[in-house]
Design a protein around this motif. Structure first.
Motif, PDB file in Angstrom:
ATOM      1  N   GLU A 449       0.745  -1.207  -0.001  1.00 56.45           N
ATOM      2  CA  GLU A 449      -0.123  -0.173  -0.043  1.00 56.45           C
ATOM      3  C   GLU A 449       0.910   1.342  -0.063  1.00 56.45           C
ATOM      4  OE1 GLU A 449      -3.011   2.669   0.286  1.00 56.45           O
ATOM      5  OE2 GLU A 449      -3.504   0.481  -0.172  1.00 56.45           O
ATOM      6  N   GLY A 450       1.914   1.349   0.765  1.00 54.31           N
ATOM      7  CA  GLY A 450       2.891   2.314   1.071  1.00 54.31           C
ATOM      8  C   GLY A 450       3.720   2.553  -0.347  1.00 54.31           C
ATOM      9  N   ALA A 451       3.725   1.701  -1.316  1.00 51.44           N
ATOM     10  CA  ALA A 451       4.808   1.589  -2.277  1.00 51.44           C
ATOM     11  C   ALA A 451       4.017   2.398  -3.576  1.00 51.44           C
ATOM     12  CB  ALA A 451       5.121   0.451  -2.834  1.00 51.44           C
ATOM     13  N   ARG A 452       2.910   3.098  -3.474  1.00 53.16           N
ATOM     14  CA  ARG A 452       2.480   3.854  -4.314  1.00 53.16           C
ATOM     15  C   ARG A 452       3.147   5.133  -4.405  1.00 53.16           C
ATOM     16  NH1 ARG A 452       0.149   5.101   0.300  1.00 53.16           N
ATOM     17  NH2 ARG A 452      -0.585   7.342   0.529  1.00 53.16           N
ATOM     18  N   LYS A 453       2.947   6.090  -5.552  1.00 47.07           N
ATOM     19  CA  LYS A 453       3.564   7.434  -5.669  1.00 47.07           C
ATOM     20  C   LYS A 453       3.040   8.111  -4.408  1.00 47.07           C
ATOM     21  CE  LYS A 453       4.268  11.174  -8.504  1.00 47.07           C
ATOM     22  NZ  LYS A 453       4.120  12.011  -9.811  1.00 47.07           N
ATOM     23  N   GLY A 454       3.837   8.858  -3.619  1.00 46.48           N
ATOM     24  CA  GLY A 454       3.353   9.729  -2.495  1.00 46.48           C
ATOM     25  C   GLY A 454       3.492   8.793  -1.298  1.00 46.48           C
ATOM     26  N   GLY A 455       3.537   7.443  -1.475  1.00 48.47           N
ATOM     27  CA  GLY A 455       3.411   6.663  -0.257  1.00 48.47           C
ATOM     28  C   GLY A 455       4.702   6.369   0.625  1.00 48.47           C
ATOM     29  N   GLY A 456       4.548   6.062   2.049  1.00 53.65           N
ATOM     30  CA  GLY A 456       5.617   6.024   2.796  1.00 53.65           C
ATOM     31  C   GLY A 456       6.880   5.070   2.464  1.00 53.65           C
ATOM     32  N   ASN A 457       6.438   4.015   1.796  1.00 53.38           N
ATOM     33  CA  ASN A 457       7.215   3.063   1.153  1.00 53.38           C
ATOM     34  C   ASN A 457       8.199   3.686  -0.051  1.00 53.38           C
ATOM     35  OD1 ASN A 457       8.775   0.841  -0.022  1.00 53.38           O
ATOM     36  ND2 ASN A 457       7.158  -0.613  -0.026  1.00 53.38           N
ATOM     37  N   MET A 458       9.327   4.260   0.486  1.00 49.26           N
ATOM     38  CA  MET A 458      10.054   5.202  -0.347  1.00 49.26           C
ATOM     39  C   MET A 458      11.073   4.270  -1.418  1.00 49.26           C
ATOM     40  SD  MET A 458      10.865   8.272   2.327  1.00 49.26           S
ATOM     41  CE  MET A 458      10.600   7.285   3.612  1.00 49.26           C
ATOM     42  N   GLY A 459      11.210   2.900  -1.068  1.00 50.88           N
ATOM     43  CA  GLY A 459      11.674   2.050  -2.053  1.00 50.88           C
ATOM     44  C   GLY A 459      10.914   1.517  -3.362  1.00 50.88           C
ATOM     45  N   LYS A 460       9.613   1.866  -3.013  1.00 45.89           N
ATOM     46  CA  LYS A 460       8.521   1.373  -3.962  1.00 45.89           C
ATOM     47  C   LYS A 460       8.618  -0.069  -4.021  1.00 45.89           C
ATOM     48  CE  LYS A 460       7.616   5.657  -4.084  1.00 45.89           C
ATOM     49  NZ  LYS A 460       6.532   6.176  -2.887  1.00 45.89           N
ATOM     50  N   TRP A 461       9.078  -0.745  -2.949  1.00 50.05           N
ATOM     51  CA  TRP A 461       9.280  -2.456  -2.900  1.00 50.05           C
ATOM     52  C   TRP A 461       8.029  -2.808  -2.640  1.00 50.05           C
ATOM     53  CZ3 TRP A 461       9.698  -5.290   1.483  1.00 50.05           C
ATOM     54  CH2 TRP A 461      10.013  -6.652   1.499  1.00 50.05           C
ATOM     55  N   CYS A 462       7.270  -4.041  -3.476  1.00 50.79           N
ATOM     56  CA  CYS A 462       6.236  -4.674  -3.185  1.00 50.79           C
ATOM     57  C   CYS A 462       6.338  -6.319  -3.175  1.00 50.79           C
ATOM     58  CB  CYS A 462       4.974  -4.168  -4.030  1.00 50.79           C
ATOM     59  SG  CYS A 462       3.385  -5.132  -3.538  1.00 50.79           S
TER      60      CYS A 462
END
Length: 535
Positions: A449-462
């Motif tokens: 969920e956080g891997a979206r643009k603007g999300g807290g998962n800054m590595g965009k790793w899902c």
């Protein structure tokens, strides 16, 4: 008695009115030399601790974390009940809670259920009239998957609110103590909308907090006055000023000169001088934090786990921590701090091994290395005392295995937003927990969920296997089961290396001797609700 000096003196005395002399007694006005600009003053939109410091003086949440008892305690909600199946939370609001006013707005009523519904519906419902105001990027709300967790929020009566969840959520109550869940005024929002100025709702805050925000000047200061009508009683201070001072050396100079009373994040090289100063007090505690280098997997070649592991092996964390932290930090191997109850100490860290790193890069097709951007923080944070110096050391390590880096930074008010948008390749950042639940690190920073643009998962790793584990951990209240699941999540994290954990740090604050009642916050916030100055 110490007096305020220089520009801060003039700023602080503005609180007394246009006709006042440009003199202010430190006994009534506390000046906090803060480290940067808030990225936002709206609770639903803010993202950094710098913003949270500014916001939590002007707003309240339904519940709050009490540092002394280490438990969730009442705030705007005086009590609550939870259904046996853990899906229904019913809150009783305090009667008579007053909102602030502004030069252009005077409240006509006290806090009701309508304000609670407004505060959450704005973030939840796309058709809400305020959803798109202020860019509509409700990152905390979305990173916590609140939209899928919530089934309904109902006003049972004016002072009773019922939250119904689609499934049990062990961190739910703790999450309601976070800034995104602060309660805002529905009446004020309606008033601004009728006037055709809805944007002022976020720019000129109206809350219920212990201090009322009077003004904000970027790169200069925030000014507050005590709220006489606060539900918990008037705070001891009359006025509060945040003097925005990004440079730690300048902060200390201002503190020593009596231009401010409290400063965060001193240079570690200045600690001996501070300890030897009779007019200053140095506070310290182990930080609930982690500094890390995130690998944006949406940018080649970081989509290859071999490359991520190779870069992790190329960086000498021990030397970095020794040079930048000394005895005030320790190397990190997990995304959780060691003081978290979910921490997996059995994890074996990826070793420092430049030769092995070169071999992995060759296997991945990069025997001659590659070029990449390395973003670093422009300000000191509790988990990272010297971002640029850390970046230079990592760049030197990476050069030894053929990876040429270009250092990039930006103003702190936008730096984290840009990492959340995925503008970076390698990005230095860190995290201080908002509450004591491991979910606040593992879900907020690493979920799909956080891997979206603007999300807290800054590595965009899902990683779906990782995601399944942390979601399962959210849905049980059995601490032993949650601990086992979080241990498994950290094993997956270490295998896939979406970021390189760098360090956990001690956190320091410096006070002038006249400051009374200040306590360090376990989550890195700087709060002055109970602070006073010797008179």
């Amino acid at each position: 008695m110490a007096r305020l000096g220089g520009a801060v003196l003039i700023a602080a005395t503005a609180l007394a009115g246009a006709g006042a002399q440009q003199k202010a007694e430190a006994a009534s006005t506390l000046v906090f030399c803060s480290e940067g600009n808030p990225d936002n003053l709206a609770p639903a939109l803010a993202r950094t601790n710098t913003s949270f410091d500014a916001i939590l003086h002007a707003y309240d949440t339904l519940v709050r974390f009490d540092a002394e008892s280490k438990s969730i305690v009442p705030a705007l909600a005086e009590s609550w009940t939870i259904s046996p199946d853990g899906t229904v939370y019913t809150f009783k609001l305090r009667p008579g809670v007053r909102f602030h006013d502004t030069p252009g707005y005077t409240p006509t009523r006290t806090l009701t259920s309508a304000d609670v519904l407004f505060s959450f519906f704005r973030q939840w419902h796309r058709d809400h009239p305020y959803h798109s105001v202020g860019n509509g990027a409700y990152n905390y709300f979305n990173d916590l998957s609140m939209g899928s967790i919530l089934k309904s929020i109902e006003a049972v009566d004016d002072l009773t609110v019922r939250f119904t969840l689609n499934r049990p959520q062990a961190p739910f109550l703790a999450n309601l103590s976070m800034v995104f869940a602060a309660i805002t005024s529905a009446e004020y929002a309606d008033t601004m909308a009728r006037r055709g100025t809805p944007e002022l709702f976020d720019l000129e805050p109206v809350g219920t907090g212990a201090f009322q925000l009077l003004s904000y000047q970027k790169d200069s200061l925030l000014q507050y006055k005590a709220f006489e009508g606060h539900w918990a009683g008037r705070p001891p201070l009359d006025n509060l000023v945040f003097a925005i001072t990004p440079n730690a050396t300048v902060r200390l100079n201002r503190l020593q000169a009596g231009e401010c009373h409290v400063m965060p994040y001193p240079n570690l090289t200045d600690l001996p001088k501070i300890r030897n100063s009779p007019s200053l007090t140095l506070l310290r505690q182990e930080g609930y934090n982690v500094a890390f280098l995130t690998f944006n997997v949406e940018r080649k070649p970081l989509d290859d786990v071999r490359v991520r592991r190779a870069l992790s092996m190329a960086i000498d964390k021990e030397t970095l921590v020794d040079a930048l932290y000394g005895d005030t930090g320790r190397t990190a191997k997990n995304p959780l701090p060691p003081t978290s109850w979910g921490y997996n100490d059995a994890i074996t860290d990826i070793p420092y091994d430049p030769k092995g790193a070169s071999q992995l890069l060759a296997e991945a097709g990069y025997a001659n290395g590659f070029e990449i951007e390395l973003w670093h923080m422009p300000v000191a944070r509790p988990y990272m005392p010297a971002g640029k110096r850390a970046a230079e050391m990592m760049a030197n390590d990476l050069a030894q295995v053929g990876v040429k880096t270009t250092l990039v930074t930006d103003d702190w008010s936008v730096y984290m937003k840009r990492l959340m948008n995925g503008d970076h390749q390698l990005g230095m950042i860190g995290w201080t927990g908002d509450n004591s639940d491991p979910d606040n690190f593992l879900y907020t920073l690493l979920s799909c969920e956080g891997a979206r643009k603007g999300g807290g998962n800054m590595g965009k790793w899902c990683d779906r296997s990782f995601d399944d584990v942390i979601i399962e951990a959210k849905q049980t209240t059995d601490v032993a089961k949650r601990t086992a699941l979080y241990h498994r999540a950290q094993e997956i994290f270490k295998d896939q290396a979406p970021w390189l954990p760098l360090a956990h740090s001690m956190v320091f604050m410096v006070l002038r001797e006249e400051v009374k009642g200040y306590r360090m916050n376990p989550f890195g916030l700087h709060l002055f609700h109970r602070v006073d100055l010797a008179r």
